[in-house]
Enzyme design. Structure first.
Site, PDB file in Angstrom:
ATOM      1  N   CYS A  60       0.795  -1.232   0.000  1.00 43.24           N
ATOM      2  CA  CYS A  60       0.000   0.000   0.000  1.00 43.24           C
ATOM      3  C   CYS A  60       0.828   1.282   0.000  1.00 43.24           C
ATOM      4  O   CYS A  60       0.264   2.373  -0.017  1.00 43.24           O
ATOM      5  CB  CYS A  60      -0.969  -0.017   1.180  1.00 43.24           C
ATOM      6  SG  CYS A  60      -2.006  -1.495   1.193  1.00 43.24           S
TER       7      CYS A  60
ATOM      8  N   HIS B  56      -2.873   7.537   6.532  1.00 44.22           N
ATOM      9  CA  HIS B  56      -3.054   6.248   5.858  1.00 44.22           C
ATOM     10  C   HIS B  56      -4.432   5.700   6.226  1.00 44.22           C
ATOM     11  O   HIS B  56      -5.151   5.210   5.364  1.00 44.22           O
ATOM     12  CB  HIS B  56      -1.940   5.286   6.255  1.00 44.22           C
ATOM     13  CG  HIS B  56      -1.974   4.001   5.506  1.00 44.22           C
ATOM     14  ND1 HIS B  56      -1.919   3.947   4.124  1.00 44.22           N
ATOM     15  CD2 HIS B  56      -2.068   2.713   5.922  1.00 44.22           C
ATOM     16  CE1 HIS B  56      -1.974   2.684   3.735  1.00 44.22           C
ATOM     17  NE2 HIS B  56      -2.068   1.919   4.800  1.00 44.22           N
TER      18      HIS B  56
ATOM     19  N   GLU C 104      -0.715   4.307  13.692  1.00 47.96           N
ATOM     20  CA  GLU C 104      -0.475   5.599  13.051  1.00 47.96           C
ATOM     21  C   GLU C 104      -0.782   6.742  14.005  1.00 47.96           C
ATOM     22  O   GLU C 104      -0.069   7.763  14.024  1.00 47.96           O
ATOM     23  CB  GLU C 104      -1.314   5.731  11.784  1.00 47.96           C
ATOM     24  CG  GLU C 104      -1.016   7.000  10.988  1.00 47.96           C
ATOM     25  CD  GLU C 104      -1.827   7.107   9.710  1.00 47.96           C
ATOM     26  OE1 GLU C 104      -1.433   7.889   8.817  1.00 47.96           O
ATOM     27  OE2 GLU C 104      -2.861   6.406   9.599  1.00 47.96           O
TER      28      GLU C 104
ATOM     29  N   LYS D 142      -9.930   7.659   2.871  1.00 48.89           N
ATOM     30  CA  LYS D 142     -10.340   6.307   2.483  1.00 48.89           C
ATOM     31  C   LYS D 142     -11.801   6.036   2.822  1.00 48.89           C
ATOM     32  O   LYS D 142     -12.409   5.121   2.262  1.00 48.89           O
ATOM     33  CB  LYS D 142      -9.431   5.277   3.138  1.00 48.89           C
ATOM     34  CG  LYS D 142      -8.027   5.229   2.553  1.00 48.89           C
ATOM     35  CD  LYS D 142      -7.181   4.145   3.202  1.00 48.89           C
ATOM     36  CE  LYS D 142      -5.822   4.027   2.525  1.00 48.89           C
ATOM     37  NZ  LYS D 142      -4.947   5.189   2.770  1.00 48.89           N
TER      38      LYS D 142
ATOM     39  N   HIS E  40      -9.940   1.869   0.255  1.00 48.16           N
ATOM     40  CA  HIS E  40      -8.488   1.680   0.214  1.00 48.16           C
ATOM     41  C   HIS E  40      -8.122   1.193  -1.181  1.00 48.16           C
ATOM     42  O   HIS E  40      -8.410   0.054  -1.550  1.00 48.16           O
ATOM     43  CB  HIS E  40      -8.081   0.659   1.272  1.00 48.16           C
ATOM     44  CG  HIS E  40      -6.609   0.602   1.512  1.00 48.16           C
ATOM     45  ND1 HIS E  40      -5.678   1.113   0.628  1.00 48.16           N
ATOM     46  CD2 HIS E  40      -5.876   0.099   2.540  1.00 48.16           C
ATOM     47  CE1 HIS E  40      -4.462   0.934   1.107  1.00 48.16           C
ATOM     48  NE2 HIS E  40      -4.559   0.310   2.265  1.00 48.16           N
TER      49      HIS E  40
ATOM     50  N   PHE F 199       1.959  -3.377   3.855  1.00 48.02           N
ATOM     51  CA  PHE F 199       2.284  -4.665   4.466  1.00 48.02           C
ATOM     52  C   PHE F 199       3.798  -4.841   4.528  1.00 48.02           C
ATOM     53  O   PHE F 199       4.539  -4.395   3.652  1.00 48.02           O
ATOM     54  CB  PHE F 199       1.691  -5.804   3.641  1.00 48.02           C
ATOM     55  CG  PHE F 199       0.272  -6.157   4.013  1.00 48.02           C
ATOM     56  CD1 PHE F 199      -0.441  -5.410   4.922  1.00 48.02           C
ATOM     57  CD2 PHE F 199      -0.352  -7.249   3.427  1.00 48.02           C
ATOM     58  CE1 PHE F 199      -1.748  -5.741   5.256  1.00 48.02           C
ATOM     59  CE2 PHE F 199      -1.655  -7.593   3.747  1.00 48.02           C
ATOM     60  CZ  PHE F 199      -2.351  -6.834   4.672  1.00 48.02           C
TER      61      PHE F 199
END
Length: 407
Positions: A162, A292, A303, A320, A325, A383
Site C-alpha cells: 500500500c 493512511h 499511526e 479512504k 483503500h 504490508f
C-alpha cells in the site's frame, strides 16, 4: 532535498473521474463506497468501484495490454488533458528523457483469475489469448503507459503493497537528481479483483459497512479501485502561487510483521520525520495530514501513536472513507487529493467516521473546511512495514524561489 514541481496531475476513483469530480465530492463530503456487486463475488462488504471499465476498450494497437487495470489507467490518463501535457513534455525534453514510475499491488491479476476459469478441462492449458506479460505482470502498467504516451525513458513498476503509489515519487526523484531524466510520469493504479477481496476477507479485515477510519467502532477496510498520475519536473524559475511542490520524502521499513504495523508506529513516525527533515520544515508548519487511515483497529492505533508523538495538534483525516483503500494506488490518489487541498484551500473531512476514538490522540476532522493551506503531509504505509510519507507545499510557500536559486 531539492523541491520538485507537480506540473500536472489527475485522479479517478469511485468518487469521480478527473479533478473536478474528485474535488466536488471532497467538498460535499460525498463518498463512493457501496455494497459489493463486483462480478460473482459473494462477500458482505462495501467496495469503491469505478463504473464502466468492462465496456472500455483499449486502442487496437494496445490490445496486448488489455486488462481491467490498464483500462482504468487509460481512463485516468485521458482526464484533465494529462496525456496531452505529457506529450508536450516529450516535445520539450525528448522521449528518452521522460521516465515512468508507477505503483500497483496486483496489476492485472483479474485477467489471470479469469484465464484460470477458462482452462482446457483435459490439459489444464490456459486460453490461447491469455497474455501474462501484458496484463498480470506488474510491469504491464508502466509498459502500457510508456507505450501509450510514446515514452522511451527509464520505467519501473513499484510494488511495495500500500505504499507503492507514494514510493514512486522517491524513485523519480532519484532519477531526476542523478540527471538521468528531465521529467517523470509518476502515479499508481489498482483495480478490484478476487485475490484482494477474498484475501482481505480471509484476514478478517473487510468491513460490512463503508469503512470508518479512526472511529471508535471501526471494524475493517473497504477496498476501492483508483488511478492517479502526476508529471514531476524540476522547479522552473517562475512558478504560480498555487503551483504544487514536492518538498520532502520519507521512507522507512518496520520489518515488524508481514501484515501488522509496528504497534507503536515506529516506522510511520520515522517516515514522517524524514519527510519533514528533508524539506527543512518544522512539525508546527504542517497544516494538514492525509492519514493512511485504513479503519482497521491496529493500523489506525499505530499511526495515531506516531502522529501523537510528532504532530499531535495537526488537523488530519483519512479520505479512504470516501474512496476506499485503493491499495497500490492509494499513495498516488491521496497525493493528488493533497495537491487539490493545497490548490483550493480545502481541508477534507474523514467521512463515515461519526464518533472519534478517544484513545487516538489526534485532531481528526469530521467536517470539511475551507482555509489557506501551505504544507500538507500524505502517509502511505504497506504490508511488511514499507512506509512512505510525502510533504507537499504551494508555490507561494517560499520554497519555490529557494529551489529555483539552486539551479
Amino acid at each position: 532535498m531539492t523541491p520538485l514541481h507537480l506540473s500536472f496531475f489527475t485522479a479517478t476513483s469511485c468518487i469521480g473521474t478527473g479533478l473536478d469530480a474528485t474535488l466536488a465530492a471532497l467538498r460535499d463530503q460525498r463518498g463512493g463506497l457501496a455494497p459489493c456487486h463486483f462480478g460473482d463475488v459473494k462477500l458482505n462488504t462495501c467496495v469503491g468501484e469505478v463504473p464502466g471499465l468492462e465496456a472500455l476498450a483499449l486502442p487496437p494497437e494496445l490490445a496486448g495490454f488489455d486488462c481491467r487495470n490498464n483500462r482504468l489507467a487509460l481512463l485516468a490518463l485521458e482526464q484533465d488533458g494529462f496525456a496531452s501535457r505529457v506529450r508536450e513534455a516529450v516535445a520539450r525534453y525528448g522521449a528518452q528523457r521522460v521516465g515512468v514510475f508507477l505503483g500497483t499491488s496486483t496489476a492485472g491479476v483479474l485477467q489471470t483469475e479469469m484465464a484460470y476459469r477458462q482452462r482446457d478441462p483435459q490439459t489444464g492449458a490456459l486460453p490461447a489469448g491469455f497474455n501474462y506479460a501484458g496484463s498480470h505482470n506488474p510491469f504491464s502498467l508502466p509498459g502500457f503507459v510508456r507505450t501509450h504516451l510514446g515514452l522511451q525513458g527509464p520505467a519501473a513498476a513499484i510494488s511495495s503493497a500500500c505504499s507503492s503509489g507514494a514510493k514512486v515519487f522517491a524513485s523519480a526523484r532519484r532519477m531526476l537528481e542523478a540527471g538521468l531524466i528531465d521529467a517523470a510520469v509518476v502515479g499508481g493504479v489498482d483495480t478490484l479483483c478476487l485475490t484482494t477481496l477474498y484475501g482481505f476477507n480471509s484476514l478478517e479485515l473487510l468491513s460490512a459497512q463503508p469503512c470508518r477510519p479512526y472511529d471508535v467502532n471501526r471494524n475493517g477496510i473497504s477496498i476501492g479501485e483508483g488511478a492517479a498520475f502526476a508529471l514531476l519536473e524540476r522547479v522552473p524559475a517562475q512558478v504560480a502561487d498555487d503551483a504544487i511542490l514536492l518538498l520532502g520524502i520519507g521512507e522507512s521499513s518496520d520489518a515488524h510483521h508481514m501484515s501488522a504495523p509496528h504497534p507503536e508506529g515506529l516506522g510511520a513516525r520515522l517516515a514522517m520525520e524524514q519527510a519533514l527533515a528533508s524539506a527543512g520544515i518544522e512539525p508546527s508548519q504542517v497544516d494538514y495530514v492525509n492519514l493512511h487511515g485504513t479503519a482497521t483497529r491496529s493500523n489506525d492505533a499505530a499511526e495515531a501513536q506516531a502522529m501523537a508523538a510528532l504532530l499531535p495538534s495537526t488537523a488530519c483525516s483519512s479520505t479512504k472513507g470516501a474512496t476506499g483503500h485503493t491499495l497500490g494506488a492509494a499513495g498516488a490518489v491521496e497525493a493528488v487529493i493533497c495537491a487539490l487541498a493545497l490548490r483550493h484551500g480545502l481541508l477534507p473531512a474523514g467521512i463515515n467516521t461519526t464518533q472519534r476514538d478517544p484513545a487516538l490522540l489526534v485532531d481528526y476532522r469530521l467536517a470539511s473546511s475551507m482555509q489557506p493551506l501551505q504544507y500538507v503531509l500524505s502517509n502511505a504505509f504497506g504490508f511488511g512495514g514499507s512506509n512512505c510519507s510525502l510533504l507537499f507545499g504551494r508555490g507561494d510557500s517560499g520554497d519555490a524561489s529557494n529551489a529555483a536559486s539552486r539551479h
